[in-house]
Each structure stands twice: as C-alpha cells, then as structure tokens.
Design a protein around this motif. Sequence first.
Motif, PDB file in Angstrom:
ATOM      1  N   ALA A  59       0.826  -1.207   0.000  1.00  0.00           N
ATOM      2  CA  ALA A  59       0.000   0.000   0.000  1.00  0.00           C
ATOM      3  C   ALA A  59       0.862   1.259   0.000  1.00  0.00           C
ATOM      4  N   MET A  60       1.984   1.233   0.740  1.00  0.00           N
ATOM      5  CA  MET A  60       2.873   2.390   0.770  1.00  0.00           C
ATOM      6  C   MET A  60       3.504   2.624  -0.594  1.00  0.00           C
ATOM      7  N   ARG A  61       3.893   1.537  -1.275  1.00  0.00           N
ATOM      8  CA  ARG A  61       4.469   1.691  -2.615  1.00  0.00           C
ATOM      9  C   ARG A  61       3.427   2.242  -3.581  1.00  0.00           C
ATOM     10  N   ILE A  62       2.201   1.739  -3.449  1.00  0.00           N
ATOM     11  CA  ILE A  62       1.120   2.241  -4.305  1.00  0.00           C
ATOM     12  C   ILE A  62       0.875   3.720  -4.022  1.00  0.00           C
ATOM     13  N   PHE A  63       0.927   4.091  -2.728  1.00  0.00           N
ATOM     14  CA  PHE A  63       0.750   5.497  -2.372  1.00  0.00           C
ATOM     15  C   PHE A  63       1.863   6.359  -2.970  1.00  0.00           C
ATOM     16  N   GLU A  64       3.102   5.853  -2.942  1.00  0.00           N
ATOM     17  CA  GLU A  64       4.212   6.579  -3.559  1.00  0.00           C
ATOM     18  C   GLU A  64       3.983   6.756  -5.054  1.00  0.00           C
ATOM     19  N   HIS A 112      -0.831  13.856 -11.106  1.00  0.00           N
ATOM     20  CA  HIS A 112      -1.187  14.874 -12.088  1.00  0.00           C
ATOM     21  C   HIS A 112      -1.389  14.272 -13.469  1.00  0.00           C
ATOM     22  N   TRP A 113      -0.632  13.198 -13.774  1.00  0.00           N
ATOM     23  CA  TRP A 113      -0.828  12.521 -15.057  1.00  0.00           C
ATOM     24  C   TRP A 113      -2.132  11.721 -15.053  1.00  0.00           C
ATOM     25  N   ILE A 114      -2.484  11.197 -13.884  1.00  0.00           N
ATOM     26  CA  ILE A 114      -3.769  10.495 -13.764  1.00  0.00           C
ATOM     27  C   ILE A 114      -4.927  11.463 -14.001  1.00  0.00           C
ATOM     28  N   LEU A 115      -4.835  12.652 -13.396  1.00  0.00           N
ATOM     29  CA  LEU A 115      -5.883  13.658 -13.610  1.00  0.00           C
ATOM     30  C   LEU A 115      -5.975  14.051 -15.074  1.00  0.00           C
ATOM     31  N   LEU A 116      -4.807  14.184 -15.719  1.00  0.00           N
ATOM     32  CA  LEU A 116      -4.808  14.513 -17.144  1.00  0.00           C
ATOM     33  C   LEU A 116      -5.486  13.411 -17.954  1.00  0.00           C
ATOM     34  N   GLY A 117      -5.214  12.153 -17.605  1.00  0.00           N
ATOM     35  CA  GLY A 117      -5.862  11.040 -18.293  1.00  0.00           C
ATOM     36  C   GLY A 117      -7.364  11.040 -18.098  1.00  0.00           C
ATOM     37  N   LEU A 118      -7.818  11.388 -16.903  1.00  0.00           N
ATOM     38  CA  LEU A 118      -9.259  11.439 -16.637  1.00  0.00           C
ATOM     39  C   LEU A 118      -9.920  12.602 -17.379  1.00  0.00           C
ATOM     40  N   VAL A 119      -9.199  13.723 -17.469  1.00  0.00           N
ATOM     41  CA  VAL A 119      -9.729  14.850 -18.247  1.00  0.00           C
ATOM     42  C   VAL A 119      -9.857  14.465 -19.718  1.00  0.00           C
ATOM     43  N   ILE A 120      -8.844  13.762 -20.233  1.00  0.00           N
ATOM     44  CA  ILE A 120      -8.904  13.297 -21.622  1.00  0.00           C
ATOM     45  C   ILE A 120     -10.080  12.340 -21.814  1.00  0.00           C
ATOM     46  N   ALA A 121     -10.295  11.449 -20.834  1.00  0.00           N
ATOM     47  CA  ALA A 121     -11.428  10.521 -20.911  1.00  0.00           C
ATOM     48  C   ALA A 121     -12.751  11.281 -20.934  1.00  0.00           C
ATOM     49  N   PRO A 176      -1.183   3.552 -11.858  1.00  0.00           N
ATOM     50  CA  PRO A 176      -1.869   4.653 -12.553  1.00  0.00           C
ATOM     51  C   PRO A 176      -2.685   4.187 -13.753  1.00  0.00           C
ATOM     52  N   ILE A 177      -2.238   3.107 -14.413  1.00  0.00           N
ATOM     53  CA  ILE A 177      -2.978   2.609 -15.582  1.00  0.00           C
ATOM     54  C   ILE A 177      -4.368   2.140 -15.153  1.00  0.00           C
ATOM     55  N   LEU A 178      -4.432   1.296 -14.124  1.00  0.00           N
ATOM     56  CA  LEU A 178      -5.723   0.807 -13.655  1.00  0.00           C
ATOM     57  C   LEU A 178      -6.581   1.941 -13.103  1.00  0.00           C
ATOM     58  N   THR A 179      -5.943   2.913 -12.456  1.00  0.00           N
ATOM     59  CA  THR A 179      -6.697   4.054 -11.935  1.00  0.00           C
ATOM     60  C   THR A 179      -7.331   4.846 -13.071  1.00  0.00           C
ATOM     61  N   VAL A 180      -6.537   5.097 -14.120  1.00  0.00           N
ATOM     62  CA  VAL A 180      -7.060   5.836 -15.271  1.00  0.00           C
ATOM     63  C   VAL A 180      -8.162   5.038 -15.964  1.00  0.00           C
ATOM     64  N   VAL A 181      -7.948   3.728 -16.123  1.00  0.00           N
ATOM     65  CA  VAL A 181      -8.948   2.882 -16.783  1.00  0.00           C
ATOM     66  C   VAL A 181     -10.247   2.868 -15.976  1.00  0.00           C
ATOM     67  N   GLY A 216     -11.232   5.077 -13.713  1.00  0.00           N
ATOM     68  CA  GLY A 216     -11.825   6.413 -13.752  1.00  0.00           C
ATOM     69  C   GLY A 216     -12.466   6.715 -15.091  1.00  0.00           C
ATOM     70  N   ALA A 217     -11.814   6.269 -16.189  1.00  0.00           N
ATOM     71  CA  ALA A 217     -12.392   6.480 -17.522  1.00  0.00           C
ATOM     72  C   ALA A 217     -13.709   5.740 -17.666  1.00  0.00           C
ATOM     73  N   TYR A 218     -13.776   4.544 -17.076  1.00  0.00           N
ATOM     74  CA  TYR A 218     -15.034   3.802 -17.145  1.00  0.00           C
ATOM     75  C   TYR A 218     -16.138   4.526 -16.374  1.00  0.00           C
ATOM     76  N   LEU A 219     -15.802   5.050 -15.183  1.00  0.00           N
ATOM     77  CA  LEU A 219     -16.808   5.775 -14.404  1.00  0.00           C
ATOM     78  C   LEU A 219     -17.288   7.020 -15.150  1.00  0.00           C
ATOM     79  N   ILE A 220     -16.343   7.731 -15.775  1.00  0.00           N
ATOM     80  CA  ILE A 220     -16.711   8.934 -16.523  1.00  0.00           C
ATOM     81  C   ILE A 220     -17.583   8.572 -17.723  1.00  0.00           C
ATOM     82  N   ALA A 221     -17.138   7.557 -18.497  1.00  0.00           N
ATOM     83  CA  ALA A 221     -17.922   7.121 -19.653  1.00  0.00           C
ATOM     84  C   ALA A 221     -19.286   6.601 -19.212  1.00  0.00           C
ATOM     85  N   HIS A 222     -19.303   5.878 -18.088  1.00  0.00           N
ATOM     86  CA  HIS A 222     -20.575   5.364 -17.577  1.00  0.00           C
ATOM     87  C   HIS A 222     -21.502   6.504 -17.173  1.00  0.00           C
TER      88      HIS A 222
END
Length: 717
Positions: free
Chosen positions: A223-228, A235-244, A643-648, A650-656
């Motif tokens: 969990a700590m590594r994931i948090f890191e 910020h790249w995750i947010l950019l990916g969600l904005v693109i989605a 970040p890949i799974l987070t973006v995916v 999040g993109a699904y939630l946005i598309a949904h």
Amino acid sequence: MEPEEKNPESKYGEPRKFDPTFKGPIYNRGCTDILCCILFILALLGYFAVGILAWSQGDPRKVIYPTDSTGQFCGQAGTPLEKKPLLFYFNIMKCASPLVLLEFQCPTTQICVEKCPDKFMTLVNALKSQSDKTYYTQFCKEGVDMTKNAPQILSEGLCPSILFPSKNFTRRCLPALETMKGGVVVIGNETQFTVDQGEVINATDLLNAAKKSNVVVEARAVAMRIFEDYTQSWHWILLGLVIAMLISLIFILLLRFLAGVMVWVMIIMVIIVIGYGIFHCYMQYASLKGQAGSDVTIKDLGLQTDFSVYLQIQQTWLAFMIILCIVEAVILLLLIFLRKRLLIAIALIKEASKAIGHVMSSLFYPLLTYALMSLVIAYWAITAVFLSTSNEPIYKVFNTSNCSYSRATCNPATFNTSNVTTECPDAECLFAFYGGETLYHKWLIVFQFYNLFLFFWCVNFVIALGQVTLAGAFASYYWAFKKPDDMPAFPIFNSLGRALRYHTGTLAFGSLILAIVQVIRVVLEYLDQKLKGAQNKFAKFLLSCLKCCFWCLEKFIKFINRNAYIMVAIYGKNFCTSARDAFFLLMRNIVRVAVLDKVTDFLLFLGKLLIVGIVGICSFFFFTGKIKIAQDVTPALNYYWVPILTVVFGAYLIAHGFFSVYAMCVDTLFLCFLEDLERNDGTVDRPYFMPERLMATLKKSNQSPGVTRVAPKTAKI
C-alpha cells in the motif's frame, strides 16, 4: 385519467386506455410512501449520531503511525516522539513466537527511534567506548543510566543486548538481510553473530523473525508503494481522466448528429481495439518463448508484491490473450445474430440523441450524482476509520519464564508496584492491542454494520434520484406533442423538484429493498471467506448457491426499480404500484424488451468499452515509457499498473456517467413508446406521439397523412 377496467382473465393487467387529457408527466400529484420517507429521515439522523459518536471516540492515528510498547505513536506531530518516526524492536528474535499470530504483537520491548541502527554492536562492547555508548543510548529506553554494567541494564530491560544493521520497512526497523548466490542469507556480509551471553544467532533465524514481526504489515508495504506511485503520477492520472471526459463528451456530441455513423464506427473500433490487444498479447507471449524462467506457472510463482514479475512469464500473456479472444468472439457472434435489430436500435439511439439535444442539461446531471456519491462514500469511509480506531490500548504481561500472570491484562502505571514483578521478575507490561470492554465497545460491531447498511441505502438513494430525475425530463420530451415547444422550460430542474418534493419516500423504499439484498450478499461473502478452509463440501455448495441466487435477485431488483422509477416520474404513484405497472407493461411486450432494449444497451456498452480501451492503451504506452517523445516526463514508478488501472477505472466511471444518461433516455423513451402503442392506434383522433422517424423504423404510421394532427386538449390535470 379514466379508470381502467379490470379483466380477470388478463395475466399481466389491461393495456393502457386512451386518455385525451394525458400529455406526459402529471404535475398535480401527492406524496407517496410517506412512512418510508419518515423511516429514511430517522435512519439518517441515527447515521449522523453514529458518525458523531465515532468521531468523538476514534483516533485515526492508530492506522497511520506505529505504536511503541507504551501505546504512544511514533512520529506524531506535536508529541515528544515527533522526531522519532520509526519503531525499533529490542529482540527481533522473539517475533518468531506463535504469539505474534495470536495477538499480532511481538513479545519484546518496542521503542520509537529517529533512525535505524546501521552497524553491528553488542551492549558489552558499547559500554567500553564513550562514542559507542552515546550511539547505543538512542536505542534504549528514555533516561537509561549507561554507567551501570551490562547485566544490570539487561535485567531491567532498559536496552537491547545487540544491534543489527537495519532498514526502514513500513516505519519499522528490520534487519538489513540480503541473499547471496546459492541462497545464503547474510546481514552485513555475516551469516551468524555471537551475543553477549555466548548465544549464536544465524541470519536465517533473523529473516524468519523479521517475517513474523511484519505479518500484519506486509500488505501495508504494498500500500505504501502504491501510495508513492500516486504521489508521483497523480497529475498525469488527472490529465488522463480529463482526456477521458473530453473523449466521452465528444462522443456524445457526435452521437447527437451522426448517431448511425458513430454506432457503426464504435462497433468497428471496438473490434479493432480488442484485436490489437490479442495481437499485443501474442507478441509478448512469443517474445518470452525460450527465455529462462518464462515457463514458470502462475501457481508456482505464488503471490508476489512486485506484480511486474507476472508479466515476465508466458502464462500471464496467454491468459490475457484467451480472455480477449473470448470477448472478441462473443461480440462478433452477437453482432451476427442481432444484425437485423441493429437498425431499430440505431433509430432509438438517434431519437435519444435528439431528446438529449433538447435537454442538454441532462449531460451535466451526472456531476451532481458523482458529487452526492463522493459525499456518501467519504462519510462512510471516515466513519468506518473512526469506528475501527475507537478502541482503547490494552496492555498485557509478557515474560520468558513460567508465570501465572502471563498474558494477563496489566496497567503500566502501577505495574512496577504490583505483585506481578515479585512473582515474575522478568515480566514486562507491554502494549498488546486496541480493544475495550465498555458498553460502547460491545456495540461497536453493531455500529459498523449500521454504517455499512446506511452506506448502501444512501448510495442506492442517490442513484434512484438520478434515474427519476432523468426519466421525468425525457418523458416530458416524448409526450410533448410539438417538440420542443410543449416541453417545460427547465425539464431537469422540474423533474428533480418533483422527485424530492413528492417521492423521497418512494426512492427510499426502492433503495431500502436493494440495500437489504446487498448487505446479505456482503454477509455471504464474509461467510465464504471464513469457510474457505472448511472441509464441509455441502456447506460450500449451499453457500455458492445462495450467493448465486442473491446476485440474480439483486440484478432483478435493479431492473424492476429502474423501470418503476420511470413510471413514478410519469404518473406519480407509489413504489409498489409503479413497479407492478412497469413489470406488467414490460411483460405484455416481452419480445420487444428482450430484443430491442437489450440490443441498445449492448451498443451503449460498446461505446463505453471503446472509450475505456482508447484511454487504457494510451495510458499503458505512456506509463511504461514506450512513447519516445514522452520518456523524459514519464514518472518512475514501483508498479506502473497502478496509474494505468486508476485511469482505466476512472475512464469507465466517466464514460458510464455520460452513457448512463443515454441509457436512461433510451429506457424512458422505450417505456413511453410501449405506452404510446397501447394508448393510441395512429388514427386521426388517437395519433401516435412518437416522432415520424421512429414510427417509420418501427413500421408504425398515423392514418390520413394528409390530415394535420390535432393536439390533445390541454385540460388541466
């Protein structure tokens, strides 16, 4: 409305009768399911009371900071231990005791330190040099007198007998163990050590003890590594969600004007995206062929914290390829067998696009749903954390010799003056765990269950509110004789106001039924986890059957609730009546429901799949550093899949969120279309309300095309 005649021979009720005064959602309506509304309000008040009680009793610091033997938090700001964030074990070897597995606590003194020891040293040798004595003091209890001899210090439990080179692992000082070639475990290039009493300690024994000491926090390391990774890539995750979000919005707008073309493009693109996934998995599978260690199976590899290891074996890519091939085959078969129904579904999507074009505010309604959902989730999560950390520190007697007080509860403030130290000279009163025996602690499990139940109830209520609001807006579009002139000025706000003013109890009723089923499913999952080691095959079979039945029941209730809310939005009746009317209407048109409505849902699902696929592939190439022009800005990560799974996801939630508007529009128009067919017959006096394009596609028409349709009387309802 005219009263409907009852026909006892009709299995699913009588079809709707023609009513010249009916023109869409009824405005003069009364409150429905008032008792359930009162119950929901009382439940919310109780929920707030539980939250306040949890916040007054809980302490989230117990989750964040490690705790020393006196129950103090290491590294907590504003305390004397603020600059000592790490936990140090006096005798790490005692962590190999089975007691760790029983009480999740090492039976040895634990103190907070500023840094972990970085060299090997014994207490006897440290007392010979002033510099070593100063260095050793920081790993002893506060206020230790280093002028005493080693046996006296050790008998009083003031210092550890030996220090090992250690590393910080999840804020705990654990031996810096390494494995050399041949599997030999070493620490500081040494395989064994001799302590002051002449006892020889092997590095392998230290490894086992370190593993036992960390039995509770191994998952926390991941969990700590994931948090890191999140701190490096947020910020790249947010950019990916904005693109989605932009892709979803563009897709919806294109559907508004190019519905037919976009549906076919969507189908072809989904097939291409999944086909590329199959090709990529095959290339990875082929490239690993012949490499050493790539033929290891996932079962033999076991659970690894470094998930990138799985991508280095052939079986992983083979599994991915098989899954994608199955998905591709299912999609192709569905398209082949339902090809004749695609045109009708496309026409329905075109009409839904037109309806959304006249109710553009509906595209932004999911933002309100997400805001309310975030509020519910945040309240539940915070309350759950405070409830789980509202226990009090429990201290127990730890000793190495035989003692009648062993593992008994003790008070560190009065321990040194008690009879325990007389009968058990080597005993210590150490922090064991968090618990409590007060009335509050006895009801703690009930509060946790109540928190979970209200979470499900509130989440379902928010979803139901969105469904009723959208259904009311789109129903006002369908039943407007002159579109959009006969529509209300603000259909979304009008529908939302009606739902909250008249039907809060109805929404709470439907949400309550669904929440009960979901809580039962959670309990079954909990029992399944508890019975995993059981040998009773009948119990496992029975539990699996119950899980399957309640899963089906939840899906059925969601389907009934969704259509019941549409009827509530139109007619303003209570939940049971609306659910019955919707179910009977669907059963009277079961063929159309099974084919047309579900084909449309499938096409909308392909749209979500396409958006998620595009965003997922782009994020994969970016975070794995395979885009050359972006390699310099690609963050260094422990797990690039985080970040890949987070973006995916999040993109699904946005598309949904965007496509849920479309889905609700299609379902509402479909139900209104079925009502239209029952109420009207296409004659001059009873013309269809459906648009001309939809009538042509569904092979329906109004008689006497040369005669202008006369609008229904605008009698006040």
